[in-house]
Design a protein around this motif. Structure first.
Motif, short mmCIF file in Angstrom:
data_model
loop_
_atom_site.label_atom_id
_atom_site.label_comp_id
_atom_site.label_asym_id
_atom_site.label_seq_id
_atom_site.Cartn_x
_atom_site.Cartn_y
_atom_site.Cartn_z
N ARG A 188 7.62 65.40 -34.27
CA ARG A 188 7.34 66.57 -35.12
C ARG A 188 6.75 66.14 -36.46
O ARG A 188 5.75 66.70 -36.92
CB ARG A 188 8.63 67.36 -35.36
CG ARG A 188 9.07 68.13 -34.15
CD ARG A 188 10.22 69.02 -34.50
NE ARG A 188 11.37 68.22 -34.98
CZ ARG A 188 12.51 68.73 -35.37
NH1 ARG A 188 12.67 70.04 -35.39
NH2 ARG A 188 13.51 67.97 -35.74
N ALA A 189 7.39 65.16 -37.08
CA ALA A 189 6.86 64.68 -38.36
C ALA A 189 5.50 64.03 -38.16
O ALA A 189 4.59 64.18 -38.99
CB ALA A 189 7.85 63.71 -39.00
N ASP A 190 5.35 63.31 -37.05
CA ASP A 190 4.05 62.74 -36.74
C ASP A 190 2.99 63.83 -36.69
O ASP A 190 1.92 63.72 -37.29
CB ASP A 190 4.10 62.01 -35.39
CG ASP A 190 4.99 60.78 -35.40
OD1 ASP A 190 5.44 60.39 -36.50
OD2 ASP A 190 5.24 60.23 -34.32
N SER A 196 7.76 56.75 -44.56
CA SER A 196 8.27 56.24 -43.29
C SER A 196 7.43 56.77 -42.13
O SER A 196 7.18 56.04 -41.16
CB SER A 196 9.73 56.60 -43.12
OG SER A 196 9.88 58.00 -43.06
N VAL A 197 6.97 58.02 -42.23
CA VAL A 197 6.14 58.55 -41.15
C VAL A 197 4.82 57.80 -41.09
O VAL A 197 4.35 57.42 -40.02
CB VAL A 197 5.91 60.06 -41.33
CG1 VAL A 197 5.02 60.59 -40.22
CG2 VAL A 197 7.22 60.81 -41.37
N VAL A 198 4.23 57.59 -42.27
CA VAL A 198 2.96 56.87 -42.31
C VAL A 198 3.15 55.45 -41.78
O VAL A 198 2.29 54.91 -41.07
CB VAL A 198 2.38 56.87 -43.74
CG1 VAL A 198 1.24 55.89 -43.87
CG2 VAL A 198 1.92 58.27 -44.11
N ASN A 199 4.27 54.84 -42.11
CA ASN A 199 4.56 53.52 -41.56
C ASN A 199 4.52 53.54 -40.04
O ASN A 199 3.88 52.71 -39.40
CB ASN A 199 5.95 53.06 -42.01
CG ASN A 199 5.92 52.35 -43.35
OD1 ASN A 199 4.88 51.82 -43.75
ND2 ASN A 199 7.04 52.35 -44.04
N ARG A 200 5.23 54.52 -39.49
CA ARG A 200 5.31 54.60 -38.02
C ARG A 200 3.93 54.80 -37.42
O ARG A 200 3.56 54.14 -36.44
CB ARG A 200 6.25 55.75 -37.65
CG ARG A 200 6.56 55.83 -36.18
CD ARG A 200 7.69 56.82 -35.90
NE ARG A 200 7.42 58.14 -36.41
CZ ARG A 200 8.29 58.86 -37.11
NH1 ARG A 200 9.46 58.37 -37.42
NH2 ARG A 200 7.99 60.08 -37.51
N LEU A 201 3.17 55.73 -38.00
CA LEU A 201 1.85 56.02 -37.45
C LEU A 201 0.90 54.83 -37.64
O LEU A 201 0.03 54.58 -36.81
CB LEU A 201 1.27 57.27 -38.12
CG LEU A 201 1.99 58.57 -37.77
CD1 LEU A 201 1.47 59.71 -38.62
CD2 LEU A 201 1.84 58.89 -36.29
N HIS A 202 1.09 54.12 -38.73
CA HIS A 202 0.25 52.94 -38.98
C HIS A 202 0.54 51.84 -37.96
O HIS A 202 -0.38 51.23 -37.41
CB HIS A 202 0.47 52.44 -40.40
CG HIS A 202 -0.42 51.31 -40.78
ND1 HIS A 202 0.06 50.08 -41.23
CD2 HIS A 202 -1.76 51.19 -40.77
CE1 HIS A 202 -0.96 49.27 -41.47
NE2 HIS A 202 -2.07 49.92 -41.21
N GLU A 203 1.82 51.62 -37.72
CA GLU A 203 2.21 50.60 -36.73
C GLU A 203 1.71 50.99 -35.35
O GLU A 203 1.42 50.12 -34.52
CB GLU A 203 3.73 50.42 -36.73
CG GLU A 203 4.25 49.66 -37.94
CD GLU A 203 5.76 49.81 -38.12
OE1 GLU A 203 6.40 50.34 -37.19
OE2 GLU A 203 6.27 49.41 -39.18
N GLY A 204 1.62 52.28 -35.08
CA GLY A 204 1.11 52.72 -33.79
C GLY A 204 -0.40 52.69 -33.71
O GLY A 204 -0.96 52.96 -32.65
N ALA A 235 -7.46 57.06 -32.27
CA ALA A 235 -6.19 57.10 -31.54
C ALA A 235 -5.28 58.19 -32.11
O ALA A 235 -4.55 58.85 -31.37
CB ALA A 235 -5.50 55.74 -31.61
N GLY A 236 -5.34 58.36 -33.43
CA GLY A 236 -4.55 59.40 -34.06
C GLY A 236 -4.99 60.77 -33.62
O GLY A 236 -4.17 61.69 -33.43
N ARG A 237 -6.29 60.95 -33.48
CA ARG A 237 -6.81 62.25 -33.05
C ARG A 237 -6.32 62.60 -31.64
O ARG A 237 -5.90 63.74 -31.38
CB ARG A 237 -8.34 62.24 -33.08
CG ARG A 237 -8.91 62.80 -34.36
CD ARG A 237 -10.41 62.68 -34.43
NE ARG A 237 -10.82 62.25 -35.76
CZ ARG A 237 -10.87 63.06 -36.81
NH1 ARG A 237 -10.54 64.33 -36.67
NH2 ARG A 237 -11.22 62.61 -37.99
#
Lengths: 151, 151
Positions: B41-43, B74-82, B104-106
């Motif tokens: 959800r946060a992503d 923390s959300v940006v961290n997670r998305l960045h690592e992904g 990939a984010g799109r």
DNA sequence: GGGTTATGTTGGCCTAGCCAACGTTGGTCA
DNA sequence: TGACCAACGTTGGCTAGGCCAACATAACCC
């Protein structure tokens, strides 16, 4: 002022009832926290259930309020230690704790009711009375289709 | 069946928009959890803000989404690592991290969009399309009067 | 009488919202 | 120019809330 554009959440989120409900919940928590300790919300719920339902068991409390058994337990613990209710084992079913509202609990309930009404007014400040009523009706109708507890 | 009466929450709670919103939020969480990890959800929120707002800083993300700076972090961290976004220091203001959506984010965003739409349909299952739209409008109007962040 | 179910209780996990503190960087103004 | 102030990212921590697992006791069912 670029405030308005900067503050606007993305359209993909604005379209989600779940996201809006989450935000309304957050704002409600903030307004509540300004007037009482946050734990008073759970207190209010349990006290209201007892006032309306009379003497009922903790399990029934959980079912009516949509709360897990252990969460009910901790709230009842708190209210019991505060002297707001009586807790005794049901003589007809000794598995159960039946809980009864005491006079102190009633006055506590009415105190919280006053504060809660202020919070509700602040929360719905932007809505007319008719709109607030409509909103309550729609939320109730939505909730009607879903169980209060997961299992 | 005494289910109906047992399940009914007390009238004092049913009258509270904040309580209803909290319950809608809970039901939404449950429906969401059945389809994706809850952190998605946060992503989704961050990805949607990036897709709509282009390259923006973490602080701006927080303001648009009503999230605290560290939570955005923390959300940006997670998305960045992904590998879903790029994060670099703003050359014009080296305090800022500007964040850009990657391809990939799109695709991740669109995947979540599909799942989210299913959840929304389940959540509003009891409402007609017109009622759901009315509900969204009322919630939006209520939220309009409140800041997205406390301070 | 044996298996199943409900209950209260304890303990724990995760998400979400929030606050404090720190170092870095930019802006302000005396 | 130099000194204060504000913003940013980051780390760490706190509370509330929702949930699940496990356990012992007690009731129920067949």
């Amino acid at each position: 002022m670029s405030d308005d554009s900067a503050i606007n959440p993305p359209a993909r989120l604005r379209a989600l009832i779940s996201w809006q409900a989450s935000k309304v919940n957050t704002v409600g928590s903030r307004l509540t926290a300004a007037r009482m300790p946050l734990t008073a919300r759970a207190d209010f719920a349990v006290l209201a259930a007892l006032e309306e339902g009379g003497t009922i068991s903790q399990a029934d409390l959980g079912r009516r309020l949509g709360l897990d058994r252990n969460d009910v337990n901790s709230v009842v613990n708190r209210l019991h230690e505060g002297g707001y209710l009586r807790r005794e084992t049901d003589p007809t079913d000794r598995r159960r704790n039946i809980v009864t509202l005491l006079d102190a609990g009633r006055t506590y309930l009415e105190d919280l009711q006053s504060l809660t009404e202020i919070v509700q007014a602040e929360l719905a400040a932007n809505l007319t009375a008719a709109e607030a009523e409509q909103l309550r009706a729609l939320l109730a109708k939505l909730l009607q289709a879903h169980p209060a507890l997961p299992s």
